[in-house]
Scaffold this active site. Structure first.
Site, PDB file in Angstrom:
ATOM      1  N   LEU A   1       7.344   0.757  33.098  1.00 18.77           N
ATOM      2  CA  LEU A   1       6.431   1.582  32.324  1.00 18.77           C
ATOM      3  C   LEU A   1       5.372   2.157  33.259  1.00 18.77           C
ATOM      4  O   LEU A   1       4.742   1.411  34.023  1.00 18.77           O
ATOM      5  CB  LEU A   1       5.758   0.739  31.232  1.00 18.77           C
ATOM      6  CG  LEU A   1       4.839   1.470  30.276  1.00 18.77           C
ATOM      7  CD1 LEU A   1       5.642   2.442  29.411  1.00 18.77           C
ATOM      8  CD2 LEU A   1       4.096   0.490  29.399  1.00 18.77           C
TER       9      LEU A   1
ATOM     10  N   ILE B   1       9.374  -6.425  33.776  1.00 20.76           N
ATOM     11  CA  ILE B   1       8.705  -5.263  33.198  1.00 20.76           C
ATOM     12  C   ILE B   1       7.677  -4.729  34.210  1.00 20.76           C
ATOM     13  O   ILE B   1       6.471  -4.866  34.025  1.00 20.76           O
ATOM     14  CB  ILE B   1       8.041  -5.600  31.843  1.00 20.76           C
ATOM     15  CG1 ILE B   1       9.037  -6.296  30.906  1.00 20.76           C
ATOM     16  CG2 ILE B   1       7.493  -4.334  31.188  1.00 20.76           C
ATOM     17  CD1 ILE B   1       8.448  -6.791  29.600  1.00 20.76           C
ATOM     18  N   PRO B   2       8.158  -4.138  35.307  1.00 21.33           N
ATOM     19  CA  PRO B   2       7.216  -3.562  36.268  1.00 21.33           C
ATOM     20  C   PRO B   2       6.444  -2.420  35.604  1.00 21.33           C
ATOM     21  O   PRO B   2       7.014  -1.657  34.814  1.00 21.33           O
ATOM     22  CB  PRO B   2       8.096  -3.055  37.408  1.00 21.33           C
ATOM     23  CG  PRO B   2       9.499  -3.248  37.000  1.00 21.33           C
ATOM     24  CD  PRO B   2       9.537  -3.959  35.692  1.00 21.33           C
ATOM     25  N   HIS B   3       5.169  -2.326  35.905  1.00 19.59           N
ATOM     26  CA  HIS B   3       4.356  -1.294  35.275  1.00 19.59           C
ATOM     27  C   HIS B   3       3.157  -0.949  36.136  1.00 19.59           C
ATOM     28  O   HIS B   3       2.785  -1.698  37.041  1.00 19.59           O
ATOM     29  CB  HIS B   3       3.911  -1.726  33.878  1.00 19.59           C
ATOM     30  CG  HIS B   3       3.134  -3.013  33.870  1.00 19.59           C
ATOM     31  ND1 HIS B   3       3.757  -4.248  33.895  1.00 19.59           N
ATOM     32  CD2 HIS B   3       1.813  -3.254  33.853  1.00 19.59           C
ATOM     33  CE1 HIS B   3       2.824  -5.193  33.883  1.00 19.59           C
ATOM     34  NE2 HIS B   3       1.646  -4.615  33.865  1.00 19.59           N
ATOM     35  N   GLY B   4       2.564   0.190  35.826  1.00 21.19           N
ATOM     36  CA  GLY B   4       1.373   0.634  36.536  1.00 21.19           C
ATOM     37  C   GLY B   4       0.810   1.878  35.881  1.00 21.19           C
ATOM     38  O   GLY B   4       1.374   2.415  34.929  1.00 21.19           O
TER      39      GLY B   4
END
Length: 169
Positions: free
Chosen positions: A117, A79-82
C-alpha cells in the site's frame, strides 16, 4: 436525495473498498524475486507503472518502513506500506510468490502473499482504514488459500474484490 442516497457516503467512509485502490494491472501473480529486498524492488516497479512515480522513490519509502520493523505480519503474509508526498490517492499492489520468501515476518515463517500500500503523506485515516481492511482480508485463511490457488492475475483480482461485487449486486 433519498434516504438510500444519503447513506452511501457513510458506507464509503466505514469500509475501504479494495477495488478503489487496486486495479487489475496492480496484480503480480508470480513474483520473479526470491529475496526480501528484491521483492520490495519488484513491488516498487509495479507501483511505478500504476502511479506514474519513480520506482526508486517508492522502493526507498518501502525500505525505510521495513527498517522500522518487518511488515511480514505472519501466516505467509506481508503488507509493505509507505507514504509519498504529492501522491494523488491510495494505491495497492498485490503479489504472490510461487515459493515463499524469507521476509523477517513476526512468526518467522516465509511469505508468499504481498499486499503493498502506497498512500499520500496526508492520507491519515484513509491509510489506516486501508491497512485495516487489507489486514482483515488476509487474516482469513480461506481467502489466503484461494489466493494461493488462483490461476491468473484476473482470478486474484476477482477474489480480492469479490465481496464488494456481491454487495453491489
Amino acid at each position: 436525495m433519498t434516504d438510500t442516497d444519503s447513506s452511501e457516503p457513510n458506507n464509503a467512509t466505514r469500509k475501504m473498498d479494495i477495488s478503489s485502490i487496486l486495479s487489475p494491472s496492480g496484480v503480480i501473480p508470480a513474483l520473479r524475486s526470491g529475496a526480501k529486498k528484491a521483492v520490495l524492488e519488484e513491488l516498487a516497479e509495479k507501483a511505478a507503472d500504476v502511479t506514474g512515480r519513480e520506482a526508486g522513490e517508492i522502493f526507498s519509502v518501502l525500505l525505510d518502513r521495513e527498517k522500522l520493523g518487518s511488515t511480514g505480519v505472519g501466516g505467509g503474509v506481508a503488507i509493505p506500506h509507505g507514504k509519498l508526498a504529492d501522491l494523488d490517492r491510495l494505491h495497492m499492489i498485490f503479489a504472490r510468490a510461487q515459493n515463499p520468501i524469507e521476509f523477517d515476518a513476526v512468526d518467522e515463517h516465509p511469505v508468499d502473499l504481498f499486499c503493498m500500500l502506497i498512500a499520500p503523506e496526508e492520507a491519515g485515516a484513509d491509510h489506516l482504514k486501508a491497512l485495516a481492511r487489507i489486514s482483515r482480508l488476509l487474516r482469513n485463511q480461506g481467502m489466503c488459500d484461494k489466493l494461493r490457488g488462483a490461476g491468473s492475475a484476473d482470478a486474484i483480482y476477482a477474489l480480492l474484490t469479490q465481496d464488494e461485487a456481491e454487495q453491489a449486486a
